[in-house]
Design an enzyme around this catalytic site. Structure first.
Site, mmCIF file in Angstrom:
data_model
loop_
_atom_site.group_PDB
_atom_site.id
_atom_site.type_symbol
_atom_site.label_atom_id
_atom_site.label_comp_id
_atom_site.label_asym_id
_atom_site.label_seq_id
_atom_site.Cartn_x
_atom_site.Cartn_y
_atom_site.Cartn_z
ATOM 1 N N LYS A 58 -0.085 -4.830 5.509
ATOM 2 C CA LYS A 58 1.152 -4.821 4.870
ATOM 3 C C LYS A 58 2.315 -5.825 5.247
ATOM 4 O O LYS A 58 2.532 -5.935 6.450
ATOM 5 C CB LYS A 58 1.618 -3.371 4.830
ATOM 6 C CG LYS A 58 2.980 -3.099 3.992
ATOM 7 C CD LYS A 58 3.345 -1.539 4.458
ATOM 8 C CE LYS A 58 4.454 -1.266 3.541
ATOM 9 N NZ LYS A 58 4.588 0.475 3.570
ATOM 10 N N GLU A 95 -1.680 5.802 0.267
ATOM 11 C CA GLU A 95 -1.618 5.206 1.718
ATOM 12 C C GLU A 95 -1.389 6.319 2.636
ATOM 13 O O GLU A 95 -1.075 7.178 2.648
ATOM 14 C CB GLU A 95 0.230 4.460 1.502
ATOM 15 C CG GLU A 95 0.465 3.806 2.720
ATOM 16 C CD GLU A 95 1.741 3.339 2.774
ATOM 17 O OE1 GLU A 95 2.148 2.418 3.685
ATOM 18 O OE2 GLU A 95 2.772 3.956 2.076
ATOM 19 N N CYS A 147 2.442 -0.024 -0.723
ATOM 20 C CA CYS A 147 3.975 0.663 -0.733
ATOM 21 C C CYS A 147 5.084 -0.457 -0.987
ATOM 22 O O CYS A 147 5.258 -0.923 -2.088
ATOM 23 C CB CYS A 147 3.979 1.558 0.470
ATOM 24 S SG CYS A 147 5.248 3.004 -0.001
#
Length: 292
Positions: A115, A42, A152
């Site tokens: 995300k 990331e 993540c």
């Protein structure tokens, strides 16, 4: 049969060219080892800038069309005939996202994922930088497999993995940046086993391999510092570790999977056949109460 790779590397600071070059070197080595789909960690173009809320870091965001890593790895993917999910800090008018571009083996961009779950805590001040993602959970039919990608903090949510599986994913990928907690004693607090076990659970629950790439090294920002714990890994369809890295070494690991065999395994287990969506309505609420 498809071969996947998880990579990990330390940051070269805020020198984008050096970080892109370091990531490319790992991609080339993984491709030479036979990898078809290669995951980079990331926000690899710079240090993990979310440690502190600093106005100047907002200027790091680029549009999809302008982002140097996305443009660079389009050419690399085409040259090496590999699929590359590429993380980047995306600017879209007044919005900013923690995003990922899925680059197919011909260099084309199949789409982007933004995300969905944005953390906010000491050393991980992502809500200052990123809007919540608006793409939903997506899958892409690449040259080698149908893949789903989270980023993540998304990896802690079984709902995200299940949705991607339901939408036809054959492999799940999670680029990540996680390590020590600035407000905790590094000698007594270590979330790495928990982090890895949760994702192994996604693999086992969906009978689907999971690939995770994390950062390594210590990065400092004013009074904060985070030591990223690496441990990038590949879990097989039963949630067992097929390949794993240590906490300090730059490099990659690979694993090969027979996707046709895995599809038969999923059907034979009946996990998706026996689902009861009619009983899952509380998942649509924040408090677990019946929404109707």
């Amino acid at each position: 049969m498809v071969t996947v790779a998880a990579t990990q590397m330390k940051s070269r600071g805020y020198d984008r060219e050096k970080n892109i070059a370091a990531a490319e070197a790992l991609v080339r080595k993984a491709a030479a080892a036979g990898a078809n789909i290669i995951l980079i960690q990331e926000l690899f173009q710079t240090d993990y800038f979310c440690e502190k809320m600093l106005d100047e870091n907002i200027l790091l965001a680029k549009t999809l069309e302008e982002d140097p890593a996305v443009r660079h790895f389009q050419q690399v993917a085409k040259e090496l005939d590999v699929v590359l999910p590429v993380s980047f800090f995306e600017k879209d008018n007044q919005a900013r996202y923690n995003s990922l571009a899925v680059i197919d083996a011909d260099g084309s961009i199949l789409g982007t994922y933004r995300k969905s779950h944005i953390p906010d805590g000491a050393g991980y001040s992502e809500k200052f930088y990123f809007n919540i993602g608006d793409t939903g959970f997506k899958v892409w039919k690449t040259k080698y497999a149908v893949i789903g990608c989270g980023i993540c903090w998304d990896q802690w949510y079984p709902e995200a993995a299940r949705i991607m599986a339901l939408r036809g994913a054959e492999l799940l990928f999670y680029p990540t940046a996680i390590g020590s907690e600035p407000d905790e004693d590094e000698n007594s607090f270590d979330s790495m086993p928990h982090w890895r076990t949760v994702m192994q659970g996604h693999a086992g629950a969906n009978l689907m391999p999971v690939i995770a790439s994390n950062r390594i090294g210590t990065e400092k920002c004013e009074e904060y510092h985070i030591t990223f714990y690496g441990s990038s890994f590949i879990a097989d369809e039963h949630g067992q570790l097929a390949a794993v890295m240590d906490r300090e070494t730059e490099g990659f690991v690979t694993a090969a999977f027979d996707l046709d065999r895995l599809a038969l395994t999923r059907r034979a287990w009946g996990i998706f056949r026996d689902r009861r969506p009619d009983l899952y309505k509380p998942l649509l609420t924040l408090n677990g109460k019946d929404p109707f």
